[in-house]
Design a protein around this motif. Structure first.
Motif, PDB file in Angstrom:
ATOM      1  N   PHE A  20       0.826  -1.199   0.000  1.00  0.00           N
ATOM      2  CA  PHE A  20       0.000   0.000   0.000  1.00  0.00           C
ATOM      3  C   PHE A  20       0.864   1.253   0.000  1.00  0.00           C
ATOM      4  CE2 PHE A  20      -2.239  -3.416   2.109  1.00  0.00           C
ATOM      5  CZ  PHE A  20      -3.396  -3.471   1.356  1.00  0.00           C
ATOM      6  N   PHE A  21       0.421   2.255  -0.766  1.00  0.00           N
ATOM      7  CA  PHE A  21       1.122   3.538  -0.744  1.00  0.00           C
ATOM      8  C   PHE A  21       0.120   4.652  -0.982  1.00  0.00           C
ATOM      9  CE2 PHE A  21       1.316   1.915  -5.056  1.00  0.00           C
ATOM     10  CZ  PHE A  21       1.104   3.024  -5.864  1.00  0.00           C
ATOM     11  N   CYS A  22       0.493   5.832  -0.530  1.00  0.00           N
ATOM     12  CA  CYS A  22      -0.392   6.989  -0.584  1.00  0.00           C
ATOM     13  C   CYS A  22       0.257   8.081  -1.418  1.00  0.00           C
ATOM     14  CB  CYS A  22      -0.645   7.490   0.846  1.00  0.00           C
ATOM     15  SG  CYS A  22      -1.831   8.846   0.932  1.00  0.00           S
ATOM     16  N   VAL A  23      -0.538   8.676  -2.313  1.00  0.00           N
ATOM     17  CA  VAL A  23      -0.086   9.803  -3.122  1.00  0.00           C
ATOM     18  C   VAL A  23      -1.163  10.871  -3.041  1.00  0.00           C
ATOM     19  CG1 VAL A  23       0.557  10.604  -5.425  1.00  0.00           C
ATOM     20  CG2 VAL A  23       1.175   8.281  -4.705  1.00  0.00           C
ATOM     21  N   ARG A  26      -4.605   9.968  -1.605  1.00  0.00           N
ATOM     22  CA  ARG A  26      -5.252   8.846  -2.287  1.00  0.00           C
ATOM     23  C   ARG A  26      -4.402   7.605  -2.090  1.00  0.00           C
ATOM     24  NH1 ARG A  26     -10.389  10.039  -2.775  1.00  0.00           N
ATOM     25  NH2 ARG A  26     -10.757  11.867  -4.021  1.00  0.00           N
ATOM     26  N   TRP A  27      -5.050   6.482  -1.835  1.00  0.00           N
ATOM     27  CA  TRP A  27      -4.347   5.228  -1.536  1.00  0.00           C
ATOM     28  C   TRP A  27      -4.390   4.282  -2.726  1.00  0.00           C
ATOM     29  CZ3 TRP A  27      -1.424   3.985   2.604  1.00  0.00           C
ATOM     30  CH2 TRP A  27      -1.436   4.898   3.669  1.00  0.00           C
ATOM     31  N   TYR A  28      -3.324   3.500  -2.865  1.00  0.00           N
ATOM     32  CA  TYR A  28      -3.167   2.528  -3.935  1.00  0.00           C
ATOM     33  C   TYR A  28      -2.599   1.239  -3.342  1.00  0.00           C
ATOM     34  CZ  TYR A  28      -3.353   6.699  -6.887  1.00  0.00           C
ATOM     35  OH  TYR A  28      -3.734   7.865  -7.499  1.00  0.00           O
ATOM     36  N   PHE A  29      -2.778   0.132  -4.087  1.00  0.00           N
ATOM     37  CA  PHE A  29      -2.042  -1.089  -3.761  1.00  0.00           C
ATOM     38  C   PHE A  29      -1.321  -1.542  -5.010  1.00  0.00           C
ATOM     39  CE2 PHE A  29      -6.166  -2.970  -5.030  1.00  0.00           C
ATOM     40  CZ  PHE A  29      -5.762  -3.976  -5.890  1.00  0.00           C
ATOM     41  N   THR A  30      -0.268  -2.299  -4.809  1.00  0.00           N
ATOM     42  CA  THR A  30       0.522  -2.818  -5.919  1.00  0.00           C
ATOM     43  C   THR A  30       0.572  -4.336  -5.819  1.00  0.00           C
ATOM     44  OG1 THR A  30       2.588  -2.591  -7.130  1.00  0.00           O
ATOM     45  CG2 THR A  30       2.749  -2.601  -4.737  1.00  0.00           C
ATOM     46  N   THR A  31       0.713  -5.001  -6.957  1.00  0.00           N
ATOM     47  CA  THR A  31       0.775  -6.458  -6.993  1.00  0.00           C
ATOM     48  C   THR A  31       2.195  -6.908  -7.295  1.00  0.00           C
ATOM     49  OG1 THR A  31       0.347  -6.645  -9.353  1.00  0.00           O
ATOM     50  CG2 THR A  31      -1.587  -6.519  -7.907  1.00  0.00           C
ATOM     51  N   ARG A  32       2.449  -8.217  -7.147  1.00  0.00           N
ATOM     52  CA  ARG A  32       3.765  -8.777  -7.474  1.00  0.00           C
ATOM     53  C   ARG A  32       4.116  -8.547  -8.931  1.00  0.00           C
ATOM     54  NH1 ARG A  32       4.204 -14.911  -5.928  1.00  0.00           N
ATOM     55  NH2 ARG A  32       2.009 -14.980  -6.445  1.00  0.00           N
ATOM     56  N   GLU A  33       3.090  -8.480  -9.770  1.00  0.00           N
ATOM     57  CA  GLU A  33       3.310  -8.304 -11.208  1.00  0.00           C
ATOM     58  C   GLU A  33       3.600  -6.853 -11.578  1.00  0.00           C
ATOM     59  OE1 GLU A  33       1.228 -11.829 -10.119  1.00  0.00           O
ATOM     60  OE2 GLU A  33       0.581  -9.783  -9.821  1.00  0.00           O
ATOM     61  N   GLY A  34       3.538  -5.947 -10.594  1.00  0.00           N
ATOM     62  CA  GLY A  34       3.819  -4.544 -10.859  1.00  0.00           C
ATOM     63  C   GLY A  34       2.599  -3.723 -11.234  1.00  0.00           C
ATOM     64  N   PRO A  39      -7.146   5.145  -7.589  1.00  0.00           N
ATOM     65  CA  PRO A  39      -7.010   5.542  -6.192  1.00  0.00           C
ATOM     66  C   PRO A  39      -8.205   5.117  -5.344  1.00  0.00           C
ATOM     67  CG  PRO A  39      -7.762   7.411  -7.466  1.00  0.00           C
ATOM     68  CD  PRO A  39      -7.563   6.268  -8.444  1.00  0.00           C
ATOM     69  N   PHE A  40      -7.939   4.968  -4.052  1.00  0.00           N
ATOM     70  CA  PHE A  40      -8.953   4.689  -3.050  1.00  0.00           C
ATOM     71  C   PHE A  40      -8.954   5.842  -2.050  1.00  0.00           C
ATOM     72  CE2 PHE A  40      -7.549   0.635  -4.696  1.00  0.00           C
ATOM     73  CZ  PHE A  40      -8.734  -0.050  -4.919  1.00  0.00           C
ATOM     74  N   ALA A  41     -10.094   6.098  -1.441  1.00  0.00           N
ATOM     75  CA  ALA A  41     -10.239   7.221  -0.511  1.00  0.00           C
ATOM     76  C   ALA A  41      -9.490   7.012   0.794  1.00  0.00           C
ATOM     77  CB  ALA A  41     -11.721   7.474  -0.222  1.00  0.00           C
ATOM     78  N   SER A  42      -9.209   5.748   1.161  1.00  0.00           N
ATOM     79  CA  SER A  42      -8.518   5.471   2.422  1.00  0.00           C
ATOM     80  C   SER A  42      -7.711   4.181   2.278  1.00  0.00           C
ATOM     81  CB  SER A  42      -9.526   5.314   3.564  1.00  0.00           C
ATOM     82  OG  SER A  42     -10.320   4.156   3.365  1.00  0.00           O
ATOM     83  N   ARG A  45      -9.999   1.187   2.376  1.00  0.00           N
ATOM     84  CA  ARG A  45     -10.643   0.856   1.087  1.00  0.00           C
ATOM     85  C   ARG A  45      -9.650   0.219   0.124  1.00  0.00           C
ATOM     86  NH1 ARG A  45     -15.469   5.043  -0.268  1.00  0.00           N
ATOM     87  NH2 ARG A  45     -16.538   4.731   1.712  1.00  0.00           N
ATOM     88  N   ALA A  46      -8.397   0.634   0.183  1.00  0.00           N
ATOM     89  CA  ALA A  46      -7.368  -0.002  -0.652  1.00  0.00           C
ATOM     90  C   ALA A  46      -7.178  -1.452  -0.221  1.00  0.00           C
ATOM     91  CB  ALA A  46      -6.051   0.763  -0.555  1.00  0.00           C
ATOM     92  N   GLU A  47      -7.217  -1.719   1.086  1.00  0.00           N
ATOM     93  CA  GLU A  47      -7.094  -3.091   1.587  1.00  0.00           C
ATOM     94  C   GLU A  47      -8.271  -3.934   1.113  1.00  0.00           C
ATOM     95  OE1 GLU A  47      -6.708  -2.601   5.812  1.00  0.00           O
ATOM     96  OE2 GLU A  47      -4.624  -1.941   5.657  1.00  0.00           O
ATOM     97  N   THR A  48      -9.471  -3.369   1.130  1.00  0.00           N
ATOM     98  CA  THR A  48     -10.645  -4.079   0.612  1.00  0.00           C
ATOM     99  C   THR A  48     -10.489  -4.342  -0.881  1.00  0.00           C
ATOM    100  OG1 THR A  48     -12.074  -3.108   2.297  1.00  0.00           O
ATOM    101  CG2 THR A  48     -13.163  -3.966   0.322  1.00  0.00           C
TER     102      THR A  48
END
Length: 67
Positions: A20-23, A26-34, A39-42, A45-48
């Motif tokens: 997880f990272f925030c810009v 706005r929150w994002y998640f990244t996968t192993r594939e890159g 964006p997510f509001a929190s 929500r990114a974890e969901t």
């Protein structure tokens, strides 16, 4: 330290960073594939969103292994 070993990673402990990272609030998640998703509001929500993504990935058929 509890290290989970994924298929194909036997015998080595790979570096794993936070998914997880925030810009700009706005929150994002990244996968192993890159792949970055958001964006997510929190972070919650990114974890969901990540849980939903992983659920869908598990439903996909496995790719045949090439020897």
């Amino acid at each position: 330290m509890n290290v989970h070993v994924r298929s194909g990673e036997e015998g080595r402990a790979p570096f794993r960073s936070n998914r997880f990272f925030c810009v700009g609030n706005r929150w994002y998640f990244t996968t192993r594939e890159g792949f970055d998703s958001g964006p997510f509001a929190s972070r919650e929500r990114a974890e969901t969103g990540l849980k939903r993504f992983l659920h869908v990935v598990r439903l996909l058929p496995e790719e045949p292994k090439v020897h």
